[in-house]
Motif scaffolding. Structure first.
Motif, PDB file in Angstrom:
ATOM      1  N   ASP A 212       0.809  -1.221   0.000  1.00  0.00           N
ATOM      2  CA  ASP A 212       0.000   0.000   0.000  1.00  0.00           C
ATOM      3  C   ASP A 212       0.843   1.272   0.000  1.00  0.00           C
ATOM      4  O   ASP A 212       0.510   2.247  -0.689  1.00  0.00           O
ATOM      5  CB  ASP A 212      -0.930  -0.003   1.219  1.00  0.00           C
ATOM      6  CG  ASP A 212      -2.025  -1.044   1.101  1.00  0.00           C
ATOM      7  OD1 ASP A 212      -1.783  -2.080   0.440  1.00  0.00           O
ATOM      8  OD2 ASP A 212      -3.115  -0.848   1.658  1.00  0.00           O
ATOM      9  N   VAL A 216       0.756   4.319  -2.848  1.00  0.00           N
ATOM     10  CA  VAL A 216       0.557   5.750  -2.600  1.00  0.00           C
ATOM     11  C   VAL A 216       1.659   6.559  -3.277  1.00  0.00           C
ATOM     12  O   VAL A 216       1.393   7.569  -3.942  1.00  0.00           O
ATOM     13  CB  VAL A 216       0.527   6.036  -1.082  1.00  0.00           C
ATOM     14  CG1 VAL A 216       0.509   7.544  -0.830  1.00  0.00           C
ATOM     15  CG2 VAL A 216      -0.683   5.380  -0.434  1.00  0.00           C
ATOM     16  N   GLU A 228      -0.171  13.294  -0.424  1.00  0.00           N
ATOM     17  CA  GLU A 228      -1.313  12.422  -0.716  1.00  0.00           C
ATOM     18  C   GLU A 228      -2.600  13.250  -0.657  1.00  0.00           C
ATOM     19  O   GLU A 228      -3.123  13.528   0.420  1.00  0.00           O
ATOM     20  CB  GLU A 228      -1.372  11.267   0.289  1.00  0.00           C
ATOM     21  CG  GLU A 228      -2.465  10.262  -0.022  1.00  0.00           C
ATOM     22  CD  GLU A 228      -2.551   9.154   1.018  1.00  0.00           C
ATOM     23  OE1 GLU A 228      -3.479   8.350   0.949  1.00  0.00           O
ATOM     24  OE2 GLU A 228      -1.683   9.113   1.920  1.00  0.00           O
ATOM     25  N   THR A 229      -3.101  13.639  -1.799  1.00  0.00           N
ATOM     26  CA  THR A 229      -4.276  14.507  -1.871  1.00  0.00           C
ATOM     27  C   THR A 229      -5.564  13.711  -1.658  1.00  0.00           C
ATOM     28  O   THR A 229      -5.564  12.478  -1.653  1.00  0.00           O
ATOM     29  CB  THR A 229      -4.354  15.201  -3.240  1.00  0.00           C
ATOM     30  OG1 THR A 229      -4.514  14.194  -4.256  1.00  0.00           O
ATOM     31  CG2 THR A 229      -3.095  15.999  -3.512  1.00  0.00           C
ATOM     32  N   TRP A 230      -6.656  14.453  -1.512  1.00  0.00           N
ATOM     33  CA  TRP A 230      -7.959  13.803  -1.368  1.00  0.00           C
ATOM     34  C   TRP A 230      -8.288  12.965  -2.593  1.00  0.00           C
ATOM     35  O   TRP A 230      -8.817  11.859  -2.487  1.00  0.00           O
ATOM     36  CB  TRP A 230      -9.052  14.863  -1.164  1.00  0.00           C
ATOM     37  CG  TRP A 230     -10.412  14.256  -1.026  1.00  0.00           C
ATOM     38  CD1 TRP A 230     -11.003  13.809   0.111  1.00  0.00           C
ATOM     39  CD2 TRP A 230     -11.354  14.018  -2.086  1.00  0.00           C
ATOM     40  NE1 TRP A 230     -12.244  13.305  -0.160  1.00  0.00           N
ATOM     41  CE2 TRP A 230     -12.485  13.411  -1.502  1.00  0.00           C
ATOM     42  CE3 TRP A 230     -11.331  14.250  -3.463  1.00  0.00           C
ATOM     43  CZ2 TRP A 230     -13.602  13.042  -2.250  1.00  0.00           C
ATOM     44  CZ3 TRP A 230     -12.427  13.875  -4.221  1.00  0.00           C
ATOM     45  CH2 TRP A 230     -13.553  13.283  -3.615  1.00  0.00           C
ATOM     46  N   ARG A 233      -6.433   9.681  -2.348  1.00  0.00           N
ATOM     47  CA  ARG A 233      -7.052   8.801  -1.355  1.00  0.00           C
ATOM     48  C   ARG A 233      -8.353   8.217  -1.884  1.00  0.00           C
ATOM     49  O   ARG A 233      -8.654   7.035  -1.686  1.00  0.00           O
ATOM     50  CB  ARG A 233      -7.305   9.559  -0.048  1.00  0.00           C
ATOM     51  CG  ARG A 233      -6.051   9.941   0.705  1.00  0.00           C
ATOM     52  CD  ARG A 233      -6.363  10.280   2.167  1.00  0.00           C
ATOM     53  NE  ARG A 233      -7.279  11.403   2.269  1.00  0.00           N
ATOM     54  CZ  ARG A 233      -6.909  12.675   2.314  1.00  0.00           C
ATOM     55  NH1 ARG A 233      -5.616  12.984   2.237  1.00  0.00           N
ATOM     56  NH2 ARG A 233      -7.799  13.642   2.439  1.00  0.00           N
ATOM     57  N   ASN A 234      -9.125   9.047  -2.559  1.00  0.00           N
ATOM     58  CA  ASN A 234     -10.401   8.582  -3.095  1.00  0.00           C
ATOM     59  C   ASN A 234     -10.195   7.505  -4.152  1.00  0.00           C
ATOM     60  O   ASN A 234     -10.863   6.457  -4.151  1.00  0.00           O
ATOM     61  CB  ASN A 234     -11.153   9.771  -3.703  1.00  0.00           C
ATOM     62  CG  ASN A 234     -12.578   9.417  -4.101  1.00  0.00           C
ATOM     63  OD1 ASN A 234     -13.172   8.519  -3.520  1.00  0.00           O
ATOM     64  ND2 ASN A 234     -13.112  10.123  -5.069  1.00  0.00           N
ATOM     65  N   LEU A 236      -7.550   5.559  -4.550  1.00  0.00           N
ATOM     66  CA  LEU A 236      -7.018   4.351  -3.920  1.00  0.00           C
ATOM     67  C   LEU A 236      -8.128   3.559  -3.238  1.00  0.00           C
ATOM     68  O   LEU A 236      -8.139   2.319  -3.281  1.00  0.00           O
ATOM     69  CB  LEU A 236      -5.925   4.709  -2.914  1.00  0.00           C
ATOM     70  CG  LEU A 236      -4.575   5.133  -3.511  1.00  0.00           C
ATOM     71  CD1 LEU A 236      -3.653   5.667  -2.433  1.00  0.00           C
ATOM     72  CD2 LEU A 236      -3.915   3.961  -4.232  1.00  0.00           C
ATOM     73  N   THR A 237      -9.059   4.262  -2.610  1.00  0.00           N
ATOM     74  CA  THR A 237     -10.210   3.585  -2.007  1.00  0.00           C
ATOM     75  C   THR A 237     -11.042   2.892  -3.083  1.00  0.00           C
ATOM     76  O   THR A 237     -11.513   1.759  -2.888  1.00  0.00           O
ATOM     77  CB  THR A 237     -11.093   4.594  -1.253  1.00  0.00           C
ATOM     78  OG1 THR A 237     -10.304   5.244  -0.251  1.00  0.00           O
ATOM     79  CG2 THR A 237     -12.269   3.908  -0.585  1.00  0.00           C
ATOM     80  N   LEU A 477     -14.641   9.350   3.009  1.00  0.00           N
ATOM     81  CA  LEU A 477     -13.443   9.542   2.193  1.00  0.00           C
ATOM     82  C   LEU A 477     -12.643  10.757   2.619  1.00  0.00           C
ATOM     83  O   LEU A 477     -11.453  10.850   2.385  1.00  0.00           O
ATOM     84  CB  LEU A 477     -13.848   9.681   0.728  1.00  0.00           C
ATOM     85  CG  LEU A 477     -14.473   8.427   0.109  1.00  0.00           C
ATOM     86  CD1 LEU A 477     -15.034   8.768  -1.256  1.00  0.00           C
ATOM     87  CD2 LEU A 477     -13.433   7.329  -0.013  1.00  0.00           C
ATOM     88  N   ASN A 478     -13.323  11.729   3.236  1.00  0.00           N
ATOM     89  CA  ASN A 478     -12.636  12.949   3.613  1.00  0.00           C
ATOM     90  C   ASN A 478     -11.926  12.836   4.940  1.00  0.00           C
ATOM     91  O   ASN A 478     -11.185  13.719   5.342  1.00  0.00           O
ATOM     92  CB  ASN A 478     -13.657  14.096   3.692  1.00  0.00           C
ATOM     93  CG  ASN A 478     -14.182  14.483   2.320  1.00  0.00           C
ATOM     94  OD1 ASN A 478     -13.403  14.539   1.372  1.00  0.00           O
ATOM     95  ND2 ASN A 478     -15.469  14.730   2.206  1.00  0.00           N
TER      96      ASN A 478
END
Length: 479
Positions: A212, A216, A228-230, A233-234, A236-237, A477-478
């Motif tokens: 993981d 990233v 690592e921006t939002w 992250r979104n 990757l989720t 997610l936030n």
């Protein structure tokens, strides 16, 4: 202008996503020239390696490229889920480099040419499978169509480049095989250097293996971000959710709703072959030379190259704006309709007005450039689940290669200097394309600006088309 400026800014910011595909692109530019020497080559009988050999042996050596490409596809399927993309790119680039060196050293020896075509076919098969997988998993949804459709663009430029230089064999300027070797060596060495520094691993591949933190870092490099921006992250989720869902299915390409995209994309590849194959290419080249009065030195390939490069470049830039389905349907139907009209005219008259003929032939090249040879690759990158993607793309590519072999074997001995076959050839390929366009209009989904998970669900008609990367609330997610 604001929208155009934003798009340019977005493409420049996400340039690493196209850079990471450089090894595959350069390999496909090289193998595209070999495609041209196989199915876009009306001067084959004037090339030194064919002298004093039977037609059946020359055909076998010509087709060995596509046969090797099928074997290379199988090798790519076996390797792509086991090894990272950088070492895999080295494998097919080494194959391409050795092939090019052989063509430079002995371009007129049949055995050497056969071995070189085999090596380049293996490289082509591997790169043609790995490129859309890697491109689909590393590109943002707003640029995936452009980045992956470049597969067809590279192949087309390579094929038409060979078509432009092959008449030189008639006049003894340079052996076309040697020119393939020289240009190909430049492409592959450049691609190898670029890939060494610019290739980043697919985040999906890394997440599958529990790496993981590396996923990233790879996403940050691909998106040109220092943190690592939002959005990262979104996405990757979204990838994790997709992998969890895919893990619940089997590896069979005939289960879990995979049969529908498999059939649809195989038909897309069939349409692509119907628009660009040995029989139709030789008819188009001869016709354009006759219409432009260039029987002494063929310039038809140059004309086609200029049209295809211009229109292809435009389509690459707009495919993520106007959509896959619209361009695929328009290009397939328009190409088929023009071929049907030309076929009927030729069967009725054997000839037609020069100006009208030039206009219709150029119109075909414009319409055929709109997507029928580009869009299928973009669809391949997003239509299949992770567990089935390599095998499914392998089957689709094998359908394409097998159909090219079949058509070439049927028409190889035909005399295309005569207009006898022209009407029949154009009708034979035009009518199925019109029918396929109707099927595409009814069945192909529009996946522009969808994530690969959303596109997969849209193709299979299973699950939900969930925007935002997960079925969980956006507030999750936030956090």
């Amino acid at each position: 202008m604001g929208g155009c400026g934003q798009w340019i800014e977005m493409t420049q910011k996400n340039k690493p996503q196209s850079n990471t595909l450089s090894a595959g692109a350069m390999t496909l530019l090289t193998s595209g020239m070999m495609v041209g020497s196989t199915i876009f080559n009306m001067d084959l009988q004037n090339q030194a390696w064919t002298f004093d050999h039977s037609d059946s042996l020359v055909l076998a050596v010509s087709m060995i490229f596509y046969i090797a490409a099928i074997v290379g596809t199988l090798a790519g399927y076996l390797l792509v889920d086991r090894y990272e993309k950088k070492p895999l790119s080295k494998v097919y680039m080494v194959l391409a480099v050795v092939s090019c060196i052989l063509l430079i050293v002995k371009p007129d020896h049949l055995v050497v040419v056969a071995f070189a075509r085999t090596l380049l076919g293996l490289a082509h098969g591997m790169a043609y499978l790995i490129y859309p997988i890697h491109g689909g998993e590393t590109s943002i949804k707003e640029l995936r169509g452009m980045n992956v459709s470049a597969v067809g663009y590279c192949l087309m430029i390579g094929a038409l480049t060979f078509g432009c230089v092959s008449p030189g064999a008639t006049y003894g300027w340079m052996d076309p095989n040697r020119l393939i070797g020289i240009l190909g060596l430049v492409y592959t060495v450049l691609g190898g250097l670029l890939s060494q520094f610019l290739t980043y691993e697919s985040p999906v591949f890394l997440l599958q293996r529990g790496r993981d933190a590396e996923a990233v870092k790879s996403m940050m490099k691909l998106r040109n971000e220092s943190t690592e921006t939002w959005e990262i992250r979104n996405d990757l989720t979204e990838f994790r959710t997709m992998l969890e869902e895919d893990e619940q299915g089997s590896r069979s390409i005939f289960k879990d709703g995979n049969l529908r995209p498999l059939i649809l994309l195989s038909l897309c590849k069939v349409a692509s072959v119907l628009s660009f194959n040995m029989a139709l290419n030789l008819v188009r080249l001869r016709l354009l030379d006759q219409l432009f009065g260039m029987e002494q030195y063929s310039m038809a390939a140059v004309i086609i190259l200029l049209v295809r490069i211009t229109m292809g470049t435009i389509i690459l830039f707009v495919i993520d704006r106007f959509g896959r389905r619209a361009t695929m349907v328009t290009s397939t139907f328009g190409s088929g309709f023009i071929l049907v009209i030309l076929g009927i005219i030729y069967l009725a008259n054997d000839s037609f007005n020069r100006d009208i003929g030039i206009a219709i032939m150029l119109a075909y090249e414009v319409v055929a450039s709109l997507g029928v040879t580009f869009v299928p690759d973009a669809y391949c990158s997003e239509a299949f689940s992770t567990k089935k993607k390599a095998a499914s793309i392998g089957v689709v590519n094998t359908v394409e290669n097998a159909l090219q072999i079949l058509i070439a074997c049927v028409v190889f001995s035909w005399d295309f200097a005569s207009t006898y076959h022209y009407g029949g050839v154009m009708l034979t390929f035009g009518v199925p394309m019109v029918l396929l366009a109707v099927a595409f209009y009814m069945k192909l989904p529009e996946t522009t600006k969808m994530t690969i998970r959303q596109s997969r669900n849209e193709f299979s008609k299973r699950g939900e088309i969930v925007f935002g990367g997960t079925k969980r609330p956006m507030t999750y997610l936030n956090e």
